[in-house]
Design a protein around this motif. Structure first.
Motif, PDB file in Angstrom:
ATOM      1  N   TYR A 120       0.723  -1.234  -0.002  1.00  0.00           N
ATOM      2  CA  TYR A 120      -0.089   0.026  -0.132  1.00  0.00           C
ATOM      3  C   TYR A 120       0.912   1.346  -0.151  1.00  0.00           C
ATOM      4  O   TYR A 120       0.360   2.305  -0.527  1.00  0.00           O
ATOM      5  CB  TYR A 120      -1.041   0.131   1.174  1.00  0.00           C
ATOM      6  N   ALA A 121       2.047   1.408   0.583  1.00  0.00           N
ATOM      7  CA  ALA A 121       2.938   2.292   0.483  1.00  0.00           C
ATOM      8  C   ALA A 121       3.164   2.899  -0.799  1.00  0.00           C
ATOM      9  O   ALA A 121       3.155   4.000  -1.114  1.00  0.00           O
ATOM     10  CB  ALA A 121       4.233   1.933   1.388  1.00  0.00           C
ATOM     11  N   ALA A 122       3.552   1.761  -1.429  1.00  0.00           N
ATOM     12  CA  ALA A 122       3.836   2.020  -3.179  1.00  0.00           C
ATOM     13  C   ALA A 122       2.504   2.757  -3.815  1.00  0.00           C
ATOM     14  O   ALA A 122       2.666   3.624  -4.864  1.00  0.00           O
ATOM     15  CB  ALA A 122       4.135   0.838  -3.780  1.00  0.00           C
ATOM     16  N   VAL A 123       1.195   2.160  -3.535  1.00  0.00           N
ATOM     17  CA  VAL A 123       0.349   2.444  -4.030  1.00  0.00           C
ATOM     18  C   VAL A 123       0.008   4.034  -3.777  1.00  0.00           C
ATOM     19  O   VAL A 123      -0.253   4.893  -4.873  1.00  0.00           O
ATOM     20  CB  VAL A 123      -1.176   1.798  -3.443  1.00  0.00           C
ATOM     21  N   TRP A 124      -0.303   4.550  -2.693  1.00  0.00           N
ATOM     22  CA  TRP A 124      -0.432   5.787  -2.172  1.00  0.00           C
ATOM     23  C   TRP A 124       0.631   6.880  -2.756  1.00  0.00           C
ATOM     24  O   TRP A 124       0.308   8.022  -3.078  1.00  0.00           O
ATOM     25  CB  TRP A 124      -0.841   6.076  -0.693  1.00  0.00           C
ATOM     26  N   LYS A 125       1.753   6.322  -2.668  1.00  0.00           N
ATOM     27  CA  LYS A 125       2.850   7.263  -3.220  1.00  0.00           C
ATOM     28  C   LYS A 125       2.661   7.448  -4.614  1.00  0.00           C
ATOM     29  O   LYS A 125       2.778   8.652  -5.227  1.00  0.00           O
ATOM     30  CB  LYS A 125       4.130   6.481  -3.177  1.00  0.00           C
ATOM     31  N   ALA A 126       2.112   6.448  -5.404  1.00  0.00           N
ATOM     32  CA  ALA A 126       1.806   6.615  -6.862  1.00  0.00           C
ATOM     33  C   ALA A 126       0.543   7.393  -7.114  1.00  0.00           C
ATOM     34  O   ALA A 126       0.784   8.359  -8.111  1.00  0.00           O
ATOM     35  CB  ALA A 126       1.998   5.410  -7.545  1.00  0.00           C
TER      36      ALA A 126
END
Length: 338
Positions: A120-126
């Motif tokens: 999820y960290a990668a999801v919200w960063k993107a």
């Protein structure tokens, strides 16, 4: 705010009434703008819990000038029908999966590329960064307005009736139900599976009668459709992430005075961020509940799945379809894919 499943159900009783009849305003006058918000999830879903809270806050801060009425569970029609209504102006607001929106805005499917996001960290960063900005710019070309913050639909997991999925080899020959979408079909074909495009309304029966042995969806869908009754195993593959864009008809949005637009956007975006946290809590609870109902969970390592897609040419295929610019933006967020 921490939301339990019990609170979700209790908190949506009022939302249910609001979805059937206009709420009486406490300001002694009719709303200057009464807008419909349609979505395809039940009232108990965190999206509607938070949307109801946002609608109340907007109504209060605008002194009743903007009244947003909620129509859950596809009350106003299927996703395709409602998207047409939003484009025509019959419905003012709509939340829709980027993967389904891609039938109109191809770039909206970028966030659903298989095994693109590790967590999820990668999801919200993107999605709160360059990738989200790019997708919203593509949505704008379709004369729709997307709010800045995308809502969470969840990572998709793989359930089967015959065996857990621990490696790409376990997907070979597997008869699996997928949505009616080229991206899903192409991904599971890359795994040498046997994907069958079946509408959600027919999914349970297809699994029950062994037309297919597997399906893939977020845990919330597994629970809502009671798939634990016809599926034994749930493998936390996290193979695709999907979110809901909060869309507005451009003419209806621009018809609102600037101050009302600012208030609406502020509360809707804040609600999206809160809903993301709710979904994380709900998914954790759902895994425990489904385990209690007999479903067996496992967590496979995903690197082998990504390697299989790369070697099968899946990433090359979708890079060509999305174009160099869009793919570069995706890879800046998640790293090299293909």
């Amino acid at each position: 705010m921490h939301i339990t499943r019990r609170k979700m159900i209790q908190g949506t009783a009022v939302a249910a009434a609001a979805s059937v009849a206009p709420m009486k305003l406490a300001f002694g006058q009719s709303a200057e703008f009464t807008y419909k918000f349609a979505n395809n999830v039940p009232l108990t879903h965190p999206l509607n819990v938070r949307a109801k809270a946002a609608a109340d806050a907007i109504r209060n801060e605008t002194s009743g000038r903007l009244d947003i009425q909620i129509f859950p569970s596809s009350q106003l029609g299927s996703d395709t029908d409602t998207l047409s209504q939003v484009r025509a102006g019959g419905v003012e607001f709509f939340t829709l999966s980027g993967l389904i929106l891609s039938t109109l805005v191809p770039g909206a499917a970028l966030s659903g590329v298989g095994f693109a996001f590790p967590d999820y960290a990668a999801v919200w960063k993107a999605m709160d960064g360059d990738l989200g900005t790019y997708v919203r710019s593509q949505i704008a070309k379709a004369n729709l307005v997307a709010m800045d913050k995308i809502w969470d639909n969840g990572f998709r997991q793989t359930t089967t009736s015959i065996k857990p999925i621990n490696s790409p080899d376990d997907l070979r020959g597997l008869k699996i139900r997928v949505p009616v979408s080229p991206m899903w079909t192409s991904m599971f074909k890359a795994f040498d599976s046997a994907p069958a495009s079946i509408n959600a309304s027919e999914m349970y029966t297809a699994l029950q009668t062994k037309v297919v042995d597997a399906q893939e969806n977020p845990l919330s869908v597994v629970s809502i459709f009671k798939l634990h009754e016809v599926q034994k195993y749930c493998s936390l593959t996290n193979h695709m992430w999907d979110g809901f864009w909060f869309l507005a008809n451009r003419r209806a949005w621009e018809r609102l005075p600037a101050q009302l637009r600012e208030v609406a956007a502020k509360h809707l975006n804040a609600a999206a961020v809160a809903q993301r946290a709710d979904m994380a809590t709900l998914n954790s609870t759902l895994q425990q509940e489904l385990t209690g109902k007999g479903m067996a969970f496992n967590t496979p390592a995903t690197s082998a799945f990504r390697d299989k897609l790369r070697n099968a040419g899946y990433y090359t295929e979708w890079k060509t379809k999305f174009g160099e610019e869009a793919w570069a933006i995706l890879e800046r967020s998640v790293g090299k894919l293909g």
